[in-house]
Design a protein around this motif. Structure first.
Motif, short mmCIF file in Angstrom:
data_model
loop_
_atom_site.label_atom_id
_atom_site.label_comp_id
_atom_site.label_asym_id
_atom_site.label_seq_id
_atom_site.Cartn_x
_atom_site.Cartn_y
_atom_site.Cartn_z
N PRO A 1 -28.25 -74.62 -48.22
CA PRO A 1 -27.84 -76.02 -48.22
C PRO A 1 -28.60 -76.82 -47.18
O PRO A 1 -28.94 -76.31 -46.10
CB PRO A 1 -26.35 -75.95 -47.89
N THR B 1 -27.39 -79.31 -45.62
CA THR B 1 -26.46 -79.70 -44.57
C THR B 1 -25.39 -78.62 -44.41
O THR B 1 -25.18 -77.81 -45.31
CB THR B 1 -25.77 -81.04 -44.92
N THR C 1 -22.29 -77.94 -44.96
CA THR C 1 -21.11 -78.37 -45.71
C THR C 1 -20.75 -77.29 -46.70
O THR C 1 -21.57 -76.44 -47.07
CB THR C 1 -21.38 -79.67 -46.48
N ASP D 1 -19.45 -79.56 -51.70
CA ASP D 1 -19.85 -80.88 -51.20
C ASP D 1 -21.35 -80.97 -50.92
O ASP D 1 -21.81 -81.95 -50.34
CB ASP D 1 -19.09 -81.19 -49.90
N THR D 2 -22.11 -79.96 -51.35
CA THR D 2 -23.54 -79.92 -51.06
C THR D 2 -24.35 -80.40 -52.26
O THR D 2 -24.16 -79.92 -53.38
CB THR D 2 -23.98 -78.49 -50.69
N ASP D 3 -25.25 -81.35 -52.01
CA ASP D 3 -26.07 -81.91 -53.08
C ASP D 3 -27.51 -81.41 -53.06
O ASP D 3 -28.19 -81.43 -54.10
CB ASP D 3 -26.09 -83.44 -53.00
N GLU D 4 -27.98 -80.98 -51.90
CA GLU D 4 -29.39 -80.59 -51.78
C GLU D 4 -29.51 -79.18 -51.21
O GLU D 4 -28.79 -78.80 -50.28
CB GLU D 4 -30.14 -81.57 -50.88
#
Length: 312
Positions: free
Chosen positions: A17, A19, A21, A25-28
């Motif tokens: 991830p 970030t 998180t 809740d992780t997008d990237e």
């Protein structure tokens, strides 16, 4: 010159991830090559001890990525198999700081669950001196049988068998971790492990004095126990070419960037030292800890060592 070390086990794609998180809740994510045995094979290649590496990935884009990653890092392609009927294993890593690293695997029927016995010929085992296996493949059939077959034939060929114990409870659906570990141990010469990996196999104790005698009774004449930031310890019986001996090393203090694969780097350093003829466990621990420490100074379990000469 052909390699004197054969490593066998999984290669997979780690999605890290961007970030810290939870996965929900992780997008990237960043895509990285991974798998403990793959990390060991790459580190050995970086230490100028190119091993054979028997692994199996899908004939898909992720398999292309991993095959290229191994080749780019100096691992010979001879035993890097491509499965036309299965996909490559994927792992998503949780960045939740409250829970610590957690892995979500996509590994149902993937290529590394489909190893086939006999794919490494007896002639190859006759030429190598060291065979290094991990524990993840023991979680699934037919890979489980393939690893037992490889280790049995390695014993017959006079190879030194190194078992890198890596507990992944989330992968054990159709077999019992403790039973499979204890089934393999009688055929193992050198065991590398940690308290966290031993506990699920039914071994209590966090010191080398507490765990080594019981492990020696089951097969391995040499035990390496990693202790995290406290370094590592080792114990060998008089059945070992370098025994009997006990040793402790406090490790090296470095500004760590990423500890991913540090244990795998330790294994590579230990195997490299033993394969080079080192017979002092203290010196072998020094080598393993030096490689592990160097590996943490750059991100990724297969990142180039910052200064290979510093650990040679």
């Amino acid at each position: 010159m052909d390699p004197t070390v054969l490593v066998a086990g999984e290669t997979l794609v780690d999605f890290l991830p961007a970030t810290e998180t939870p996965l929900a809740d992780t997008d990237e994510f960043s895509r990285q090559p991974g798998g403990a045995p793959a990390n060991v094979a790459v580190r050995l290649a970086q230490l100028d001890r190119r091993p054979w590496f028997w692994t199996r990935v899908g004939a898909d884009p992720f398999g292309d990525f991993l095959a290229d990653a191994l080749a780019d890092r100096g691992v010979p392609e001879r035993f890097v198999e491509r499965d036309p009927d299965a996909e490559t294993t994927l792992a998503f890593v949780s960045g939740d700081p409250e829970e610590g690293p957690r892995f979500t695997f996509y590994r149902d029927g993937t290529a590394d669950t489909r190893f086939e016995s006999g794919r490494v010929p007896d002639e190859t085992l006759a030429d190598v001196e060291w065979v290094v296996v991990g524990s993840v493949l023991l979680a699934s059939s037919p890979s489980r049988e393939a690893i037992h077959d490889l280790v049995e034939r390695a014993n017959e060929a006079g190879c030194t068998v190194v078992f890198d114990l890596n507990a992944r409870p989330e992968l054990w659906h159709d077999a019992d971790f403790e039973s499979e570990v204890r089934r393999l141990l009688p055929a193992v010469d050198v065991l590398k492990t940690s308290h966290e990996d031993l506990e699920p196999a039914g071994f209590d104790g966090s010191t080398i004095d507490a765990v080594a005698p019981r492990l020696h009774e089951l097969g391995p004449h040499t035990v390496f126990l990693t202790l995290g930031e406290a370094g590592a310890a080792a114990a060998a019986t008089d059945d070992a070419p370098w025994g009997p001996e006990e040793a402790v090393h406090e490790g090296y203090a470095v500004d760590a960037v990423d500890t991913t694969g540090a244990g795998d780097a330790f294994t590579a350093g230990v195997v490299d030292a033993l394969a080079a003829g080192e017979r002092s466990l203290a010196a072998v621990l020094d080598r393993g800890n030096a490689v592990a420490a160097a590996s943490t100074t750059r991100a990724g379990g297969m990142a180039e060592l910052p200064d290979p000469d510093s650990v040679l």
